[in-house]
Write an enzyme that holds these catalytic residues in place. Sequence first.
Site, short mmCIF file in Angstrom:
data_model
loop_
_atom_site.label_atom_id
_atom_site.label_comp_id
_atom_site.label_asym_id
_atom_site.label_seq_id
_atom_site.Cartn_x
_atom_site.Cartn_y
_atom_site.Cartn_z
N ASN A 218 0.85 -1.21 0.00
CA ASN A 218 0.00 0.00 0.00
C ASN A 218 0.88 1.25 0.00
OD1 ASN A 218 0.56 0.82 2.84
ND2 ASN A 218 -0.34 -1.20 3.23
N ASP A 314 -4.93 -10.21 13.04
CA ASP A 314 -5.00 -8.83 13.49
C ASP A 314 -3.98 -8.59 14.62
OD1 ASP A 314 -7.13 -6.40 13.14
OD2 ASP A 314 -6.13 -6.42 15.10
O1 PMT Z 1 2.79 6.19 6.48
P1 PMT Z 1 2.20 7.48 5.99
O2 PMT Z 1 2.44 7.68 4.51
O3 PMT Z 1 2.64 8.66 6.82
O4 PMT Z 1 0.60 7.37 6.14
C1 PMT Z 1 0.04 7.34 7.41
C2 PMT Z 1 -1.14 6.35 7.48
C3 PMT Z 1 -2.27 6.85 6.60
C4 PMT Z 1 -0.71 4.95 7.05
C5 PMT Z 1 -1.56 6.30 9.01
O5 PMT Z 1 -1.94 7.58 9.42
C6 PMT Z 1 -2.74 5.35 9.23
O6 PMT Z 1 -3.89 5.69 9.12
N1 PMT Z 1 -2.40 4.06 9.58
C7 PMT Z 1 -3.34 2.96 9.76
C8 PMT Z 1 -3.71 2.36 8.42
C9 PMT Z 1 -4.60 1.14 8.56
O7 PMT Z 1 -4.15 0.08 8.32
O8 PMT Z 1 -5.81 1.36 9.03
P2 PMT Z 1 -6.95 0.22 9.17
O9 PMT Z 1 -8.19 0.98 9.44
O10 PMT Z 1 -6.92 -0.72 8.01
O11 PMT Z 1 -6.51 -0.60 10.45
C10 PMT Z 1 -6.93 -0.25 11.78
C11 PMT Z 1 -5.82 -0.48 12.77
O12 PMT Z 1 -5.57 -1.89 12.87
C12 PMT Z 1 -4.52 0.16 12.39
O13 PMT Z 1 -3.94 0.72 13.56
C13 PMT Z 1 -3.69 -0.99 11.86
O14 PMT Z 1 -2.29 -0.77 12.11
C14 PMT Z 1 -4.22 -2.16 12.67
N2 PMT Z 1 -4.14 -3.47 11.99
C15 PMT Z 1 -4.59 -3.65 10.71
C16 PMT Z 1 -4.53 -4.91 10.11
C17 PMT Z 1 -3.98 -5.98 10.84
N3 PMT Z 1 -3.86 -7.19 10.32
N4 PMT Z 1 -3.57 -5.80 12.10
C18 PMT Z 1 -3.67 -4.58 12.70
O15 PMT Z 1 -3.29 -4.42 13.87
#
Ligand code: PMT
Length: 405
Positions: A218, A314
Amino acid sequence: MRNSSATRRKQKLKRLTNKSVLLGVSGGIAAYKAADLVRRLKDDGSSVTVMMTEAALKFITPLSLQVASQNTVYTSVFQEPLKHISLPAQADAMVIAPATANIIAKLANGIADDILSTAFIAFRGPVVIAPAMNERMYEHPLFQENLKRLLSLGIRQVGPESGSLACGEEGTGRLAEVSDIVDAVVAAVTPQDLRGHKIVVTAGPTREHLDPIRFLSNRSSGKMGFSIARAARKRGAEVVLISGPTALKRPWGVVLKQTDSAAEMLRTVKEETKKGATVLIMAAAVADFRPRQQAGIKVDKGAMNSLAMDRTEDIIASVAAQKKRPFIIGFAAETGGNQERAKQKMQRKNMDMIIFNDVTEEGAGFETDTNNVVIFDRKGSAKTGLRSKDEIADAILDRYLEIKT
Ligand code: PMT
């Protein structure tokens, strides 16, 4: 109008505004880097006054440092009477870079026989030393004894680094990167309100490999997570940064663990949080799916009509299920203003805080130096507005401290 405010936000945050730094330069080959250090300290908003030892004059001229600092450069106690007392009285921090074995020996033993060593003993604020010398000199027990003595007095050390040395040898002894010296000075004048906290931060993307050539990933650059790691370290926390592949440099004073896939990041986060972490901040954009099969050789394009995928584990949920779990801060990257989904995500994954990040907003989300988020916790929410990622990082850490205290 919108553009000019975005440009303003992109301008570097001046972390040393209204601060006055005394820079001591002693006589090593790395003294030529002092001009760059002066410029970077000034770029961060500080006024800089340079003091040089006699040996430093052999490596760089006072004129260069006078032009860079736009200030008088002091090379002798007798140049202007009492400056060795008045300059330290007015300074917020002192940094000695490069710091030779000789100046460190003098400082550790209270010898005050030139402008730099005299000003040092008259100064009562935070001091940062950046040693630079040949590796055998650095490792000599007498030198190490002197260094230990200074560190026991609360003096902060930055570097040296390993690599090729000016003498032609390889080893430890290179002056720390100038940006790291500036970060150490910033930390020295910043309230250490996170001292005692052990913070694990994740950053960047993950890569889910199809074969040795192709992967799914991504747009995350890692900037948001690196800003959080830098801010936490600046405020005195012990920081481990677990990052997927990025082009970013390790922030000063932070332990960096590089990972690739979501599974590898999960393993590393579990390991690091079990070492007594008080906080986990998940800014990484972790893949939700991975290809069911990973081929050992390049898959022929004719053989790839569809792709079977499996869910990744997760990371947050698995840390939240640990018996002794840290305070967990997650991010929710959304395309649109659905803040409800973020709140539900916080509850579902058992987080303590979630940072709602609408990545479609101008200047926010992936790759930018700025961001615009809403910080949700169990009690309420706060909008940050469009600000640099460094400022957003501080706002998240401020909120965490408010909740914890
Ligand atoms: O890196 P940059 O270019 O500065 O951009 C910053 C960003 C947009 C990446 C950052 O600000 C951000 O929003 N990061 C989280 C992105 C994300 O994966 O969001 P999500 O809504 O898909 O996931 C929710 C949370 O669960 C996140 O904290 C993620 O790290 C976590 N997660 C997701 C998938 C997984 N398998 N395990 C997790 O713990």
